[in-house]
Design an enzyme around this catalytic site. Structure first.
Site, PDB file in Angstrom:
ATOM      1  N   HIS A  77      10.460   1.945  -9.564  1.00 59.48           N
ATOM      2  CA  HIS A  77       9.797   0.800  -9.128  1.00 59.48           C
ATOM      3  C   HIS A  77       8.704   0.280 -10.209  1.00 59.48           C
ATOM      4  O   HIS A  77       7.648  -0.287  -9.435  1.00 59.48           O
ATOM      5  CB  HIS A  77       9.244   1.038  -7.554  1.00 59.48           C
ATOM      6  N   ASP A 131      10.250   1.344  -0.461  1.00 56.19           N
ATOM      7  CA  ASP A 131       9.171   1.519  -1.714  1.00 56.19           C
ATOM      8  C   ASP A 131       7.985   2.238  -1.249  1.00 56.19           C
ATOM      9  O   ASP A 131       7.500   2.094  -0.169  1.00 56.19           O
ATOM     10  CB  ASP A 131       8.681  -0.320  -1.676  1.00 56.19           C
ATOM     11  N   HIS A 191       8.928   0.109   3.830  1.00 59.78           N
ATOM     12  CA  HIS A 191       7.954   0.773   3.009  1.00 59.78           C
ATOM     13  C   HIS A 191       7.441   2.338   3.653  1.00 59.78           C
ATOM     14  O   HIS A 191       7.541   2.327   4.859  1.00 59.78           O
ATOM     15  CB  HIS A 191       6.663  -0.187   2.968  1.00 59.78           C
TER      16      HIS A 191
END
Length: 258
Positions: free
Chosen positions: A113, A62, A207
């Protein structure tokens, strides 16, 4: 007197359970709500993992805050000949368009996202569509390819969000293995957590701006490859047609009589 003691024990046990559940939800926050969502059979579910007999898994990143490690991540993925999935927030795309292009050119999935990283279960259908379409259009403008994967910020979703994402052409993707890299617990805790919990069809959450990502990522990949796992983009792991999602969030192929 015995009956009174039994009832007393029952009352005390019930109070303890209620207190435990209440405290758990206080500390778990969004994750606690996510667990209940998966356990609720009446709730529409995103894809947490995929039912497959093949030793295939997907790892994902992400990207919402910062870019300092992204080049290094791409170099590591190249070294191990691994393709993954990056879920990008709209304002990240605005700030790092050259990196978006680079991720795409290296053959990785780019997923949506959201535009502003909100709690999307609290938005209207119109607001959800705007969050999806604004970022989708930005990604498509850079890559000439419309994203089909969507990950809700914070893992926060409801039926309306999943239905609206589907109507806009997206598969909603969660994860079944959370690296917890954002907690900055060090390298080995991430390696252990991921490698001990993956199974066929798992989707792993990382991440791109996690503090130790350049240290734990090669160790995770080496361990998974040594154990015989093939790491693929999420778009290659999921089932595109004729599927259903069971109460655990596992995506499964529909049988002929279903």
């Amino acid at each position: 007197m015995r009956i009174w003691i039994i009832n007393r024990r029952l009352v005390l046990s019930t109070i303890f359970i209620l207190l435990f559940v209440g405290v758990s939800f206080f500390y778990l926050g969004d994750f606690g709500e996510m667990i209940v969502g998966v356990m609720n059979r009446d709730k529409a579910l995103p894809i947490y993992c995929v039912d497959t007999e093949e030793k295939k898994i997907a790892i994902s990143f992400d990207a919402a805050w910062g870019d300092q490690y992204t080049d290094g991540i791409l170099d590591i993925l190249d070294k191990y000949n691994v393709k993954t999935t990056f879920f990008l927030v709209g304002f990240w795309v605005d700030k790092y368009p050259d990196m978006v292009k680079k991720i795409h050119e290296k053959g990785h999935d780019i997923g949506n996202h959201s535009s502003t990283h909100p709690h999307m279960s609290k938005l209207s259908v119109e607001q959800i569509s705007k969050e999806l379409n604004e970022t989708g259009e930005k990604i498509e403008k850079i890559t000439a390819k419309k994203p089909i994967l969507f990950r809700p910020p914070f893992g926060d979703y409801n039926n309306q969000l999943i239905d609206t994402a589907k109507e806009n052409g997206y598969y909603t993707i969660q994860w079944d293995v959370d690296s917890l890299d954002w907690k900055e617990l060090g390298v080995q805790p991430v390696v252990d957590r991921v490698t001990r919990n993956v199974k066929n069809g798992s989707i792993v959450l990382f991440h791109n701006n996690a503090k130790y990502v350049l240290e734990y990522l090669p160790l995770v990949i080496e361990r998974l490859q040594k154990e015989g796992y093939e790491i693929v983009p999420i778009s290659e792991l999921i089932i595109k047609k004729d599927f259903y999602i069971d109460h655990t969030g596992m995506q499964k192929p529909k049988k002929e009589n279903e």
